[in-house]
Each structure stands twice: as C-alpha cells, then as structure tokens.
Design a protein around this motif. Structure first.
Motif, PDB file in Angstrom:
ATOM      1  N   GLY A  88      89.343 -28.310  -6.849  1.00  0.00           N
ATOM      2  CA  GLY A  88      89.741 -29.213  -7.928  1.00  0.00           C
ATOM      3  C   GLY A  88      89.705 -30.638  -7.390  1.00  0.00           C
ATOM      4  O   GLY A  88      90.263 -30.900  -6.336  1.00  0.00           O
ATOM      5  N   VAL A  89      89.021 -31.526  -8.084  1.00  0.00           N
ATOM      6  CA  VAL A  89      88.929 -32.919  -7.613  1.00  0.00           C
ATOM      7  C   VAL A  89      89.616 -33.833  -8.620  1.00  0.00           C
ATOM      8  O   VAL A  89      89.324 -33.780  -9.816  1.00  0.00           O
ATOM      9  N   TYR A  90      90.526 -34.663  -8.121  1.00  0.00           N
ATOM     10  CA  TYR A  90      91.342 -35.520  -8.984  1.00  0.00           C
ATOM     11  C   TYR A  90      91.159 -36.984  -8.614  1.00  0.00           C
ATOM     12  O   TYR A  90      91.185 -37.330  -7.429  1.00  0.00           O
ATOM     13  N   SER A  91      91.001 -37.828  -9.619  1.00  0.00           N
ATOM     14  CA  SER A  91      90.962 -39.262  -9.334  1.00  0.00           C
ATOM     15  C   SER A  91      91.239 -40.074 -10.590  1.00  0.00           C
ATOM     16  O   SER A  91      90.985 -39.622 -11.711  1.00  0.00           O
ATOM     17  N   LEU A  92      91.755 -41.270 -10.362  1.00  0.00           N
ATOM     18  CA  LEU A  92      91.935 -42.208 -11.477  1.00  0.00           C
ATOM     19  C   LEU A  92      90.604 -42.852 -11.846  1.00  0.00           C
ATOM     20  O   LEU A  92      90.444 -43.401 -12.920  1.00  0.00           O
ATOM     21  N   LYS A  93      89.651 -42.811 -10.888  1.00  0.00           N
ATOM     22  CA  LYS A  93      88.348 -43.455 -11.117  1.00  0.00           C
ATOM     23  C   LYS A  93      87.286 -42.423 -11.468  1.00  0.00           C
ATOM     24  O   LYS A  93      86.911 -41.598 -10.626  1.00  0.00           O
ATOM     25  N   GLN A  94      86.829 -42.542 -12.661  1.00  0.00           N
ATOM     26  CA  GLN A  94      85.802 -41.623 -13.149  1.00  0.00           C
ATOM     27  C   GLN A  94      84.553 -41.640 -12.244  1.00  0.00           C
ATOM     28  O   GLN A  94      83.978 -40.610 -11.933  1.00  0.00           O
ATOM     29  N   GLU A  95      84.165 -42.834 -11.777  1.00  0.00           N
ATOM     30  CA  GLU A  95      82.910 -42.916 -11.003  1.00  0.00           C
ATOM     31  C   GLU A  95      83.033 -42.238  -9.638  1.00  0.00           C
ATOM     32  O   GLU A  95      82.054 -41.685  -9.130  1.00  0.00           O
ATOM     33  N   LEU A  96      84.238 -42.228  -9.068  1.00  0.00           N
ATOM     34  CA  LEU A  96      84.417 -41.516  -7.798  1.00  0.00           C
ATOM     35  C   LEU A  96      84.295 -40.006  -8.005  1.00  0.00           C
ATOM     36  O   LEU A  96      83.721 -39.284  -7.186  1.00  0.00           O
ATOM     37  N   LEU A  97      84.814 -39.542  -9.122  1.00  0.00           N
ATOM     38  CA  LEU A  97      84.703 -38.112  -9.445  1.00  0.00           C
ATOM     39  C   LEU A  97      83.241 -37.711  -9.585  1.00  0.00           C
ATOM     40  O   LEU A  97      82.810 -36.692  -9.053  1.00  0.00           O
TER      41      LEU A  97
END
Ligand code: ZN
Length: 286
Positions: A88-97
């Motif tokens: 599961g990958v979590y981030s506030l930044k869509q582009e990093l995901l």
C-alpha cells in the motif's frame, strides 16, 4: 523472485537473471546466473575478487559460485516464489504516488495507491490485504511527522499493526540534505523520537531523486520479505559436489574459448582450474 530452497529466504530477483547460452545445443544448465544476489556470503577466495563460493546467509548452505561478475546459483538450491508482496503506498502528493507506481510496474510487487488529504489524515481508510506499506512525504516546512501531533501518526500506527512493522517512510527532498542532522532535528522537535528509531532500523530513507528508488526498495523489500515469511530453518545439507563440477566445467570451457583474454580472464581461468583440481582431490578422498 527466487528464494533459498532450504530456508526460504529471499535470494534474487527474476529481472536480474542473465541468460547463459549452453555449450551444446539442447543442453540444460544446472544453474541460473544473476547480476546480483541478496542474503549471501562469499568465502576466502574473494581475495582475488574474481572467484568465490557463495553461501546462504541464513542457512549456511553452499548455493553457488561467483565467477567474474556472474553470480551462478545451482538450480537445486533455488526455488521460484510465486507469493507476491502487496504494497500500500500513501502520499499527500498525487505525482509521487504515480512515480512510485510506474517504478514498481513490471516487478514482482503489486502496488496499491492511496492519495491522502491533509484534513482526513486522522481517519484514513487503510488498504486491505497488503504485507508492506510505504508513506512518501515531500519535505517542506512542516516537520512534525510522527508522535502525538505528527501528520502521519494515526496512519503509521495502523500500518505498523497491519504489516507487522513492514512500513517504509520515504522523505523526499529535492535538495541534498545532511540526513543524520535532519533525523536528529526531527527526532528532537515536537516529541517524535520514533523518527530516529525508524532511521536506525532502515524503515526511514531519504530520496533526492526518485531515480535511485529501485535499488533502495529492492534492499528494503528483500528485508521485508524475510519478515513477512519468518524463516524456519530445517537443517538439510545438500551435497552439491556434482553441481559444482558441472558449473566449473561450463565456465572452464567458456573462459578457454575467449579469443583475446585479459589479465582478469587469465586469472579467472587459473582459479577455475585450481578449484576443479581441489574438487577432484576431495572426491577421491571420499
Ligand atoms: Zn538458505
């Protein structure tokens, strides 16, 4: 990916496999060759750095040889693992995901993305059925990440429980930072000593570019794999004399066929010869 057939620890990725042409058409090689290998130890031959015997770090079983840059592992000591690691990958930044998912595409990892919203961070629905998790955070002004008032405190706790500690926190910073200093600052600011602990246990890494992501993740997940599937060592010594003979014969022929051998090639050939002689001697004694 490939695991040790005795203790099930992670050994190599399928994408690191180098295809070796057999000497004769239709011939089956008794080994697989890789660009790199994890969780293995090399023996004393290493002083030449061209030739060594390889042993599994966890069960000590001899698994193959390194000849030149080739890590050749006996087929009988390898097992292909079909179990995948779901992340599961979590981030506030869509582009990093997006970037992470692109990089893990075509690997043995199945990746599930969860974009985060700042206002909903205390109540994130975590992705079910995963065995590892990544939180990727872009370093900006805010530095409270974990601890009582930390941005990711609730999420990290839930993920930690869910994956038995297979959580990787990535701090992404476009500027090159002094990592030790940043960790110290983060750990002492706002009661978040967890940061230092994570750094020490290698559950916290820094990225300045996402280019080096793959190699760091490979190491991390090799470690995670061993945690996901605890090692139960059954002492089962395999006799690999025959495998050794076949492998050495193959490389002996290959090195003999080189038209303009370099100094290294000549030295490697002599080490192969030496090892073959030794092996024949051992067989006779037995
Ligand atoms: Zn092993």
């Amino acid at each position: 990916m490939y695991i040790c057939s005795i203790c099930n620890c992670f050994l190599a990725y399928k994408q690191d496999e180098i295809y070796k042409y057999p000497l004769r058409e239709g011939e089956q090689l008794n080994f697989l060759t890789f660009k790199m290998i994890e969780n293995c130890k090399e023996d004393q031959f290493k002083k030449y750095d061209l030739f060594s015997h390889l042993y599994c770090k966890f069960c000590d079983q001899e698994i193959g040889m390194r000849i030149g840059k080739d890590f050749s592992i006996y087929k009988c000591q390898l097992q292909e693992s079909l179990g995948s690691i779901n992340i599961g990958v979590y981030s506030l930044k869509q582009e990093l995901l997006q970037k992470i998912s692109q990089m893990l595409d075509k690997t043995c990892y199945q990746c599930y993305l969860q974009p985060l919203l700042k206002k909903e961070l205390t109540n994130v629905q975590i992705i079910p059925n995963v065995n590892a998790a990544i939180i990727i955070h872009q370093v900006e002004s805010r530095v409270l990440l974990l601890g009582k008032n930390g941005l990711y405190n609730d999420l990290a706790q839930k993920l930690w429980k869910q994956t038995s500690g297979n959580v990787l926190l990535i701090l992404y910073d476009k500027e090159e930072t002094n990592q030790e200093e940043l960790v110290h600052n983060l750990a002492t600011q706002g009661e978040q000593p967890q940061i230092a602990e994570l750094f020490q246990s290698q559950n916290l890494v820094f990225f300045t570019k996402l280019l080096n992501l793959n190699s760091i993740l490979q190491k991390y997940f090799a470690k995670s794999y061993n945690q996901c599937y605890p090692i139960d060592i059954v002492k089962k010594e395999e006799d690999v004399t025959n495998e050794k003979c076949l492998l050495l014969t193959y490389y002996y022929q290959r090195y003999k066929q080189i038209d303009h051998p370099t100094q290294d090639d000549k030295l490697t050939l002599s080490l192969i010869k030496q090892s073959r002689k030794q092996l024949k001697f051992e067989c006779k004694v037995q």
